[in-house]
Design a protein around this motif. Structure first.
Motif, PDB file in Angstrom:
ATOM      1  N   LEU A 131       0.829  -1.199   0.000  1.00 27.39           N
ATOM      2  CA  LEU A 131       0.000   0.000   0.000  1.00 27.39           C
ATOM      3  C   LEU A 131       0.868   1.255   0.000  1.00 27.39           C
ATOM      4  CD1 LEU A 131      -2.775   1.368   0.205  1.00 27.39           C
ATOM      5  CD2 LEU A 131      -2.614   1.159   2.694  1.00 27.39           C
ATOM      6  N   ASN A 132       1.910   1.261   0.842  1.00 26.78           N
ATOM      7  CA  ASN A 132       2.807   2.410   0.883  1.00 26.78           C
ATOM      8  C   ASN A 132       3.574   2.566  -0.429  1.00 26.78           C
ATOM      9  OD1 ASN A 132       2.075   3.061   3.522  1.00 26.78           O
ATOM     10  ND2 ASN A 132       3.650   1.742   4.415  1.00 26.78           N
ATOM     11  N   GLN A 133       3.927   1.444  -1.055  1.00 26.10           N
ATOM     12  CA  GLN A 133       4.594   1.502  -2.357  1.00 26.10           C
ATOM     13  C   GLN A 133       3.687   2.137  -3.399  1.00 26.10           C
ATOM     14  OE1 GLN A 133       7.876   0.887  -1.259  1.00 26.10           O
ATOM     15  NE2 GLN A 133       8.068  -0.020  -3.278  1.00 26.10           N
ATOM     16  N   TRP A 134       2.415   1.773  -3.363  1.00 24.99           N
ATOM     17  CA  TRP A 134       1.469   2.324  -4.338  1.00 24.99           C
ATOM     18  C   TRP A 134       1.228   3.805  -4.074  1.00 24.99           C
ATOM     19  CZ3 TRP A 134      -3.210   4.807  -4.406  1.00 24.99           C
ATOM     20  CH2 TRP A 134      -3.863   4.857  -5.646  1.00 24.99           C
ATOM     21  N   LEU A 135       1.082   4.183  -2.808  1.00 30.76           N
ATOM     22  CA  LEU A 135       0.851   5.584  -2.474  1.00 30.76           C
ATOM     23  C   LEU A 135       2.051   6.448  -2.829  1.00 30.76           C
ATOM     24  CD1 LEU A 135      -0.930   5.197   0.996  1.00 30.76           C
ATOM     25  CD2 LEU A 135      -1.983   5.785  -1.195  1.00 30.76           C
ATOM     26  N   ALA A 136       3.257   5.858  -2.720  1.00 35.90           N
ATOM     27  CA  ALA A 136       4.471   6.600  -3.059  1.00 35.90           C
ATOM     28  C   ALA A 136       4.711   6.635  -4.557  1.00 35.90           C
ATOM     29  CB  ALA A 136       5.674   5.986  -2.352  1.00 35.90           C
ATOM     30  N   GLY A 137       3.957   5.838  -5.305  1.00 34.76           N
ATOM     31  CA  GLY A 137       4.097   5.829  -6.760  1.00 34.76           C
ATOM     32  C   GLY A 137       5.345   5.145  -7.254  1.00 34.76           C
ATOM     33  N   THR A 138       5.856   4.173  -6.488  1.00 31.62           N
ATOM     34  CA  THR A 138       7.058   3.463  -6.886  1.00 31.62           C
ATOM     35  C   THR A 138       6.826   1.959  -6.833  1.00 31.62           C
ATOM     36  OG1 THR A 138       9.393   3.059  -6.377  1.00 31.62           O
ATOM     37  CG2 THR A 138       7.936   3.512  -4.527  1.00 31.62           C
ATOM     38  N   THR A 139       7.566   1.240  -7.668  1.00 31.87           N
ATOM     39  CA  THR A 139       7.437  -0.224  -7.716  1.00 31.87           C
ATOM     40  C   THR A 139       8.784  -0.891  -7.460  1.00 31.87           C
ATOM     41  OG1 THR A 139       7.743  -0.163 -10.128  1.00 31.87           O
ATOM     42  CG2 THR A 139       5.467  -0.172  -9.295  1.00 31.87           C
ATOM     43  N   GLU A 140       9.658  -0.232  -6.706  1.00 33.19           N
ATOM     44  CA  GLU A 140      10.984  -0.775  -6.423  1.00 33.19           C
ATOM     45  C   GLU A 140      10.864  -1.965  -5.470  1.00 33.19           C
ATOM     46  OE1 GLU A 140      13.658   2.163  -5.036  1.00 33.19           O
ATOM     47  OE2 GLU A 140      13.164   3.608  -6.617  1.00 33.19           O
ATOM     48  N   ILE A 141      11.194  -3.144  -5.978  1.00 31.77           N
ATOM     49  CA  ILE A 141      11.077  -4.361  -5.176  1.00 31.77           C
ATOM     50  C   ILE A 141      12.091  -4.364  -4.043  1.00 31.77           C
ATOM     51  CG2 ILE A 141      11.289  -6.880  -5.225  1.00 31.77           C
ATOM     52  CD1 ILE A 141      10.198  -6.830  -8.025  1.00 31.77           C
ATOM     53  N   LEU A 142      13.297  -3.861  -4.315  1.00 34.93           N
ATOM     54  CA  LEU A 142      14.338  -3.832  -3.292  1.00 34.93           C
ATOM     55  C   LEU A 142      13.914  -2.983  -2.102  1.00 34.93           C
ATOM     56  CD1 LEU A 142      17.183  -4.577  -2.386  1.00 34.93           C
ATOM     57  CD2 LEU A 142      18.036  -2.559  -3.610  1.00 34.93           C
ATOM     58  N   LYS A 143      13.259  -1.878  -2.378  1.00 37.30           N
ATOM     59  CA  LYS A 143      12.786  -0.997  -1.310  1.00 37.30           C
ATOM     60  C   LYS A 143      11.711  -1.691  -0.478  1.00 37.30           C
ATOM     61  CE  LYS A 143      11.072   3.689  -0.478  1.00 37.30           C
ATOM     62  NZ  LYS A 143      10.634   4.967  -1.105  1.00 37.30           N
ATOM     63  N   ALA A 144      10.837  -2.439  -1.145  1.00 33.44           N
ATOM     64  CA  ALA A 144       9.782  -3.157  -0.431  1.00 33.44           C
ATOM     65  C   ALA A 144      10.370  -4.253   0.453  1.00 33.44           C
ATOM     66  CB  ALA A 144       8.800  -3.756  -1.432  1.00 33.44           C
ATOM     67  N   VAL A 145      11.347  -5.005  -0.077  1.00 27.17           N
ATOM     68  CA  VAL A 145      11.985  -6.076   0.695  1.00 27.17           C
ATOM     69  C   VAL A 145      12.734  -5.501   1.890  1.00 27.17           C
ATOM     70  CG1 VAL A 145      13.734  -7.897   0.631  1.00 27.17           C
ATOM     71  CG2 VAL A 145      12.161  -7.620  -1.289  1.00 27.17           C
ATOM     72  N   THR A 146      13.441  -4.382   1.659  1.00 29.33           N
ATOM     73  CA  THR A 146      14.174  -3.729   2.738  1.00 29.33           C
ATOM     74  C   THR A 146      13.225  -3.268   3.844  1.00 29.33           C
ATOM     75  OG1 THR A 146      15.823  -2.945   1.152  1.00 29.33           O
ATOM     76  CG2 THR A 146      15.780  -1.865   3.304  1.00 29.33           C
ATOM     77  N   SER A 147      12.067  -2.764   3.448  1.00 31.76           N
ATOM     78  CA  SER A 147      11.072  -2.315   4.412  1.00 31.76           C
ATOM     79  C   SER A 147      10.567  -3.465   5.266  1.00 31.76           C
ATOM     80  CB  SER A 147       9.901  -1.645   3.683  1.00 31.76           C
ATOM     81  OG  SER A 147       8.886  -1.273   4.577  1.00 31.76           O
ATOM     82  N   VAL A 148      10.302  -4.610   4.645  1.00 29.34           N
ATOM     83  CA  VAL A 148       9.829  -5.787   5.381  1.00 29.34           C
ATOM     84  C   VAL A 148      10.886  -6.276   6.364  1.00 29.34           C
ATOM     85  CG1 VAL A 148       9.124  -8.197   5.158  1.00 29.34           C
ATOM     86  CG2 VAL A 148       8.249  -6.500   3.551  1.00 29.34           C
ATOM     87  N   ILE A 149      12.148  -6.363   5.896  1.00 30.17           N
ATOM     88  CA  ILE A 149      13.239  -6.822   6.771  1.00 30.17           C
ATOM     89  C   ILE A 149      13.427  -5.868   7.944  1.00 30.17           C
ATOM     90  CG2 ILE A 149      15.725  -7.237   6.887  1.00 30.17           C
ATOM     91  CD1 ILE A 149      15.593  -8.199   3.998  1.00 30.17           C
ATOM     92  N   SER A 150      13.336  -4.568   7.661  1.00 28.83           N
ATOM     93  CA  SER A 150      13.473  -3.561   8.715  1.00 28.83           C
ATOM     94  C   SER A 150      12.368  -3.705   9.755  1.00 28.83           C
ATOM     95  CB  SER A 150      13.439  -2.154   8.103  1.00 28.83           C
ATOM     96  OG  SER A 150      13.463  -1.166   9.102  1.00 28.83           O
ATOM     97  N   ASN A 151      11.136  -3.911   9.297  1.00 22.05           N
ATOM     98  CA  ASN A 151      10.009  -4.117  10.209  1.00 22.05           C
ATOM     99  C   ASN A 151      10.246  -5.297  11.130  1.00 22.05           C
ATOM    100  OD1 ASN A 151       7.992  -2.097   9.817  1.00 22.05           O
ATOM    101  ND2 ASN A 151       7.587  -2.921   7.798  1.00 22.05           N
ATOM    102  N   PHE A 152      10.691  -6.409  10.546  1.00 20.62           N
ATOM    103  CA  PHE A 152      10.914  -7.624  11.323  1.00 20.62           C
ATOM    104  C   PHE A 152      12.067  -7.450  12.305  1.00 20.62           C
ATOM    105  CE2 PHE A 152       8.517 -11.447  10.215  1.00 20.62           C
ATOM    106  CZ  PHE A 152       7.714 -10.959   9.215  1.00 20.62           C
ATOM    107  N   THR A 153      13.168  -6.851  11.851  1.00 26.91           N
ATOM    108  CA  THR A 153      14.348  -6.711  12.696  1.00 26.91           C
ATOM    109  C   THR A 153      14.063  -5.841  13.914  1.00 26.91           C
ATOM    110  OG1 THR A 153      15.767  -6.900  10.732  1.00 26.91           O
ATOM    111  CG2 THR A 153      16.778  -6.028  12.743  1.00 26.91           C
ATOM    112  N   ILE A 154      13.453  -4.693  13.688  1.00 31.77           N
ATOM    113  CA  ILE A 154      13.124  -3.784  14.789  1.00 31.77           C
ATOM    114  C   ILE A 154      12.165  -4.443  15.766  1.00 31.77           C
ATOM    115  CG2 ILE A 154      11.987  -1.595  15.374  1.00 31.77           C
ATOM    116  CD1 ILE A 154      13.020  -0.485  12.714  1.00 31.77           C
TER     117      ILE A 154
END
Length: 263
Positions: free
Chosen positions: A31-54
């Motif tokens: 949802l945040n990727q769509w709202l930001a208007g970007t489809t960068e897969i690396l950014k999405a994966v990094t976001s998920v890993i960051s969520n889990f790590t924190i």
């Protein structure tokens, strides 16, 4: 009713918690990727890993501090109120710092259920009796869950409209997604439990696939944004909830009758 072993119950409970966390994380990531208007897969994966790590790190540290605190006040009458307060605090802090609050609270639950091992790590006496605390928390959880599920499904029914021109198409698409869900779930359950004593219960675990409050609440969340086809998504999710609950109800009835006939 369908009698299952405690191991199966534990697997279903853990699976429900993990799938809920993954669903929420992936939903808001895309949802945040769509709202930001970007489809960068690396950014999405990094976001998920960051969520889990924190969530894992902060959830673990704060949960250990919570257990230490609960051990100190274990003889007080309203210890469960302190537990709920710390639960909300952990969720809020982790969420504020960019982690996943649901995963952090799951960590607290796992550490509480293994409090004797944690007590040895914290070098405290393993005399913290958690059974009464769990009993009181379960009572509160059942009441709150009933209230929230009722409100969510009532609201979902209010905003959900049946369009006669698209009902067959949406129902067909929802059926396809449900079939894919059942097939992938069966193979995943079979693979995960292969060689264990719960392998024989793979059909029961597969049948217990009913969807509920998580997809319902996330579908309602779509109304906050001007997403294309948001009402179509809501219709599909509603049909999937109905179909999966029907599969669970019918499947449990068939399996329970077969067991009675066999014995």
């Amino acid at each position: 009713t369908l009698a299952v072993s405690e191991r199966v119950k534990a697997i279903l409970t853990l699976e429900s918690a993990i799938s809920t966390i993954l669903t929420i994380i992936l939903f808001f990531t895309f949802l945040n990727q769509w709202l930001a208007g970007t489809t960068e897969i690396l950014k999405a994966v990094t976001s998920v890993i960051s969520n889990f790590t924190i969530a894992l790190f902060l959830g673990g540290v704060l949960s250990l501090a919570t257990i230490k605190l609960l051990h100190k006040f274990r003889r007080k009458e309203y210890t469960y109120v302190l537990t709920i307060g710390m639960l909300l605090l952990i969720y809020t802090v982790v969420k504020y710092l960019g982690g996943n609050g649901e995963l952090a609270t799951l960590v607290l639950g796992l550490l509480l259920s293994n409090n004797r091992l944690v007590s040895r790590i914290l070098k405290t006496r393993p005399s913290f009796n958690i059974s009464l605390l769990i009993y009181k928390l379960n009572e509160i959880q059942n009441e709150v869950s009933f209230l929230f599920e009722t409100l969510f499904f009532v609201f979902l029914g209010m905003v959900f409209t049946i369009n006669l021109s698209t009902i067959l198409e949406n129902l067909f698409i929802a059926t396809i997604f449900t079939v894919i869900l059942i097939i992938t779930r069966y193979f995943a359950v079979s693979l995960a439990n292969k060689g264990s004593e719960t392998y024989k219960d793979r059909l029961i675990i597969t049948v217990l696939c009913a969807q509920g409050i998580v997809p319902a609440s996330l579908s309602i969340y779509l109304l906050r944004y001007n997403l294309p086809l948001k009402y179509t998504f809501m219709a599909l999710i509603t049909y999937i909830i109905i179909l999966t609950n029907a599969i669970t109800t019918i499947g449990v009835w068939i399996i329970s009758r077969k067991k009675k006939t066999y014995f």
